[in-house]
Motif scaffolding. Structure first.
Motif, PDB file in Angstrom:
ATOM      1  N   VAL A 189      -9.281  -1.155 -12.018  1.00 50.52           N
ATOM      2  CA  VAL A 189      -8.690  -1.197 -10.671  1.00 50.52           C
ATOM      3  C   VAL A 189      -7.974   0.093 -10.281  1.00 50.52           C
ATOM      4  O   VAL A 189      -7.844   0.404  -9.091  1.00 50.52           O
ATOM      5  N   LEU A 190      -7.496   0.843 -11.263  1.00 46.99           N
ATOM      6  CA  LEU A 190      -6.766   2.075 -10.941  1.00 46.99           C
ATOM      7  C   LEU A 190      -7.767   3.214 -10.762  1.00 46.99           C
ATOM      8  O   LEU A 190      -7.999   4.043 -11.646  1.00 46.99           O
ATOM      9  N   THR A 191      -8.361   3.246  -9.581  1.00 54.09           N
ATOM     10  CA  THR A 191      -9.458   4.158  -9.274  1.00 54.09           C
ATOM     11  C   THR A 191      -9.057   5.161  -8.201  1.00 54.09           C
ATOM     12  O   THR A 191      -7.990   5.052  -7.588  1.00 54.09           O
ATOM     13  N   GLU A 192      -9.953   6.102  -7.959  1.00 52.03           N
ATOM     14  CA  GLU A 192      -9.724   7.064  -6.877  1.00 52.03           C
ATOM     15  C   GLU A 192      -9.657   6.351  -5.519  1.00 52.03           C
ATOM     16  O   GLU A 192      -8.903   6.746  -4.629  1.00 52.03           O
ATOM     17  N   GLU A 193     -10.459   5.305  -5.372  1.00 52.29           N
ATOM     18  CA  GLU A 193     -10.437   4.541  -4.121  1.00 52.29           C
ATOM     19  C   GLU A 193      -9.064   3.921  -3.898  1.00 52.29           C
ATOM     20  O   GLU A 193      -8.519   3.952  -2.785  1.00 52.29           O
ATOM     21  N   LEU A 194      -8.475   3.354  -4.966  1.00 53.56           N
ATOM     22  CA  LEU A 194      -7.149   2.771  -4.845  1.00 53.56           C
ATOM     23  C   LEU A 194      -6.121   3.860  -4.517  1.00 53.56           C
ATOM     24  O   LEU A 194      -5.236   3.662  -3.677  1.00 53.56           O
ATOM     25  N   ALA A 195      -6.260   5.025  -5.157  1.00 54.13           N
ATOM     26  CA  ALA A 195      -5.337   6.125  -4.890  1.00 54.13           C
ATOM     27  C   ALA A 195      -5.394   6.543  -3.424  1.00 54.13           C
ATOM     28  O   ALA A 195      -4.359   6.821  -2.809  1.00 54.13           O
ATOM     29  N   SER A 196      -6.601   6.554  -2.854  1.00 53.09           N
ATOM     30  CA  SER A 196      -6.748   6.923  -1.438  1.00 53.09           C
ATOM     31  C   SER A 196      -6.055   5.918  -0.535  1.00 53.09           C
ATOM     32  O   SER A 196      -5.412   6.283   0.460  1.00 53.09           O
ATOM     33  N   MET A 197      -6.176   4.633  -0.867  1.00 59.64           N
ATOM     34  CA  MET A 197      -5.493   3.598  -0.083  1.00 59.64           C
ATOM     35  C   MET A 197      -3.972   3.801  -0.124  1.00 59.64           C
ATOM     36  O   MET A 197      -3.286   3.690   0.894  1.00 59.64           O
ATOM     37  N   ILE A 198      -3.478   4.095  -1.315  1.00 58.48           N
ATOM     38  CA  ILE A 198      -2.032   4.273  -1.463  1.00 58.48           C
ATOM     39  C   ILE A 198      -1.560   5.507  -0.704  1.00 58.48           C
ATOM     40  O   ILE A 198      -0.552   5.473   0.004  1.00 58.48           O
ATOM     41  N   GLN A 199      -2.301   6.597  -0.838  1.00 58.41           N
ATOM     42  CA  GLN A 199      -1.906   7.836  -0.164  1.00 58.41           C
ATOM     43  C   GLN A 199      -1.916   7.700   1.352  1.00 58.41           C
ATOM     44  O   GLN A 199      -1.133   8.353   2.048  1.00 58.41           O
ATOM     45  N   SER A 200      -2.783   6.827   1.870  1.00 55.42           N
ATOM     46  CA  SER A 200      -2.820   6.585   3.313  1.00 55.42           C
ATOM     47  C   SER A 200      -1.861   5.458   3.718  1.00 55.42           C
ATOM     48  O   SER A 200      -1.860   5.047   4.882  1.00 55.42           O
ATOM     49  N   ARG A 201      -1.088   4.979   2.758  1.00 54.85           N
ATOM     50  CA  ARG A 201      -0.118   3.907   2.947  1.00 54.85           C
ATOM     51  C   ARG A 201      -0.769   2.604   3.403  1.00 54.85           C
ATOM     52  O   ARG A 201      -0.147   1.773   4.075  1.00 54.85           O
ATOM     53  N   ASN A 202      -2.014   2.424   3.011  1.00 56.47           N
ATOM     54  CA  ASN A 202      -2.715   1.169   3.290  1.00 56.47           C
ATOM     55  C   ASN A 202      -2.439   0.216   2.119  1.00 56.47           C
ATOM     56  O   ASN A 202      -3.330  -0.175   1.369  1.00 56.47           O
ATOM     57  N   PHE A 203      -1.159  -0.165   2.007  1.00 51.74           N
ATOM     58  CA  PHE A 203      -0.717  -0.910   0.837  1.00 51.74           C
ATOM     59  C   PHE A 203      -1.309  -2.314   0.781  1.00 51.74           C
ATOM     60  O   PHE A 203      -1.590  -2.837  -0.304  1.00 51.74           O
ATOM     61  N   ASP A 204      -1.501  -2.938   1.932  1.00 52.41           N
ATOM     62  CA  ASP A 204      -2.062  -4.288   1.936  1.00 52.41           C
ATOM     63  C   ASP A 204      -3.461  -4.289   1.331  1.00 52.41           C
ATOM     64  O   ASP A 204      -3.812  -5.175   0.528  1.00 52.41           O
ATOM     65  N   SER A 205      -4.283  -3.308   1.714  1.00 46.30           N
ATOM     66  CA  SER A 205      -5.641  -3.235   1.173  1.00 46.30           C
ATOM     67  C   SER A 205      -5.617  -2.920  -0.313  1.00 46.30           C
ATOM     68  O   SER A 205      -6.411  -3.463  -1.092  1.00 46.30           O
ATOM     69  N   ALA A 206      -4.707  -2.057  -0.725  1.00 42.96           N
ATOM     70  CA  ALA A 206      -4.604  -1.715  -2.147  1.00 42.96           C
ATOM     71  C   ALA A 206      -4.211  -2.949  -2.955  1.00 42.96           C
ATOM     72  O   ALA A 206      -4.777  -3.216  -4.029  1.00 42.96           O
TER      73      ALA A 206
END
Length: 221
Positions: A189-206
């Motif tokens: 689960v700790l992937t680049e895709e998850l990192a992108s969600m977090i960096q864009s503050r899309n916390f709900d999706s993460a």
């Protein structure tokens, strides 16, 4: 090569010998750990004096003399977990380090003789509960600071903010996934895709991404 470690000092005694600016920086950090701090020094910086007046640490107004660590430990009824030495008197510093080492106490030398130090205090970044340390093995403290400044520009606040959401998810993982499968789960689960969600503050999706993966991994039998 140094062994990386973060010390748990909450409720533990720490002695600091010296009351200048270096000691002040150590106290500023140690207060966050909830350590029980005693400072031994003939004088304090203005900030340390205010801390002492506020009862944030115990102040012993004296120079270090051989045997002072032992005498104070006997008075408290326990040995300190750590002794930090930061005075301008190299001879006294060496004597204090020798005394602490004779009792198997960890020593951090913030002043010469530096070779008596058991460890170095690395450059670090704090963002909430997120703590990142940077060290160069003593080769270049200035470069450690440079790397820290670069990392501080990289949006760590988003990761620190998401960390608060991760805590309850971690409890669910411990409750629902067998111990031998947990590392595999987190790697998935700790992937680049998850990192992108977090960096864009899309916390709900993460958060949803982690919850979906939790469902796929199943629950303990």
């Amino acid at each position: 090569m140094h062994y990386p470690i973060n010390l748990k000092l909450s409720g533990r005694r720490v002695f600091i010998i010296g009351g200048g600016r270096v000691a002040q920086r150590r106290v500023d950090t140690l207060l966050k750990t909830e350590a029980r701090i005693t400072v031994i020094a003939p004088a304090l910086t203005d900030r340390l004096a205010q801390y002492a007046a506020d009862g944030k640490f115990c102040f012993i107004s004296d120079i270090y003399r051989p045997g002072a660590i032992t005498a104070l430990a006997e008075e408290y009824g326990e040995w300190p977990r750590l002794v930090i030495i930061a005075t301008p008197d190299e001879t006294a510093n060496g004597q204090a380090a020798d005394e602490a080492h004779s009792k198997n106490i960890l020593v951090n030398m913030a002043a010469p003789p530096m070779e008596e130090s058991d460890f170095i205090v690395p450059s670090h970044i704090e963002r909430g509960q997120l703590l990142i340390t940077i060290a160069t093995g003593g080769l270049s403290p200035a470069f450690s600071r440079f790397v820290r400044l670069q990392l501080e520009k990289s949006g760590l606040e988003e990761f620190a903010d998401f960390l608060r959401r991760l805590s309850p998810l971690r409890r669910r993982v411990r409750a629902e996934i067998e111990p031998e499968k947990r590392e595999q789960f987190w790697r998935s689960v700790l992937t680049e895709e998850l990192a992108s969600m977090i960096q864009s503050r899309n916390f709900d999706s993460a958060e949803a991404s982690i919850e979906n993966a939790l469902g796929r991994f199943g629950t303990k039998p």
